[in-house]
Design a protein around this motif. Sequence first.
Motif, short mmCIF file in Angstrom:
data_model
loop_
_atom_site.label_atom_id
_atom_site.label_comp_id
_atom_site.label_asym_id
_atom_site.label_seq_id
_atom_site.Cartn_x
_atom_site.Cartn_y
_atom_site.Cartn_z
N VAL A 106 67.20 49.18 -50.14
CA VAL A 106 68.19 50.42 -50.44
C VAL A 106 68.23 51.06 -49.04
O VAL A 106 69.31 51.34 -48.76
CB VAL A 106 67.62 51.29 -51.41
CG1 VAL A 106 68.01 52.64 -51.22
CG2 VAL A 106 67.74 50.82 -52.79
N LEU A 165 74.69 49.14 -51.08
CA LEU A 165 73.89 50.18 -51.78
C LEU A 165 74.01 50.13 -53.33
O LEU A 165 72.97 50.27 -54.01
CB LEU A 165 74.30 51.57 -51.06
CG LEU A 165 73.54 52.55 -51.57
CD1 LEU A 165 72.29 52.67 -51.45
CD2 LEU A 165 74.11 54.08 -51.04
N GLU A 224 71.69 47.30 -54.51
CA GLU A 224 70.23 47.64 -54.15
C GLU A 224 69.91 48.69 -55.03
O GLU A 224 68.57 48.47 -55.50
CB GLU A 224 70.13 47.72 -52.84
CG GLU A 224 70.34 46.65 -51.82
CD GLU A 224 69.72 45.08 -51.96
OE1 GLU A 224 68.72 45.11 -52.81
OE2 GLU A 224 70.39 44.08 -51.71
N LEU A 225 70.53 49.68 -55.47
CA LEU A 225 70.08 50.84 -56.20
C LEU A 225 69.87 50.22 -57.67
O LEU A 225 68.95 50.54 -58.30
CB LEU A 225 70.81 51.88 -56.47
CG LEU A 225 71.00 52.91 -55.06
CD1 LEU A 225 72.07 53.92 -55.14
CD2 LEU A 225 69.68 53.44 -55.04
#
Length: 125
Positions: free
Chosen positions: A47, A59, A62-63
């Motif tokens: 992140v 992002l 990855e979140l």
Amino acid sequence: MPGEYQKEFSRLVEIIDRLRGPQGCPWDKKQTHVSLKEFLLEESYEVLEALDEEDSRKLCQELGDLLLQIVLHARIASENAEFTLEDVLKNINTKLIRRHPHIFGDVQVNSAAEVSQNWEAIKKT
């Protein structure tokens, strides 16, 4: 749209429940808080990397991976009668409301610096 994210969040919880359930994935069912530590840390770093790269698509992905870790840890905790996902959500909601009295109470602030000062003072209590 609140309904859409609630639907997708519920779907994630259902997927984790199935993965950890009796007919679930052997790898997922074997995991513990300790065995997942490296993955939690890895996803957190990914992140941060996406933020450093200013890559919103990365992002977003990855979140999602980090959220998976959170929901999985909550499921494991629930199985161990430690706490539930509902407890996690209630705790963060309570904390956010308590630490934002300028929004949810009658405290007046004039700047982000005052908000930070209040936040630190509230954390100490």
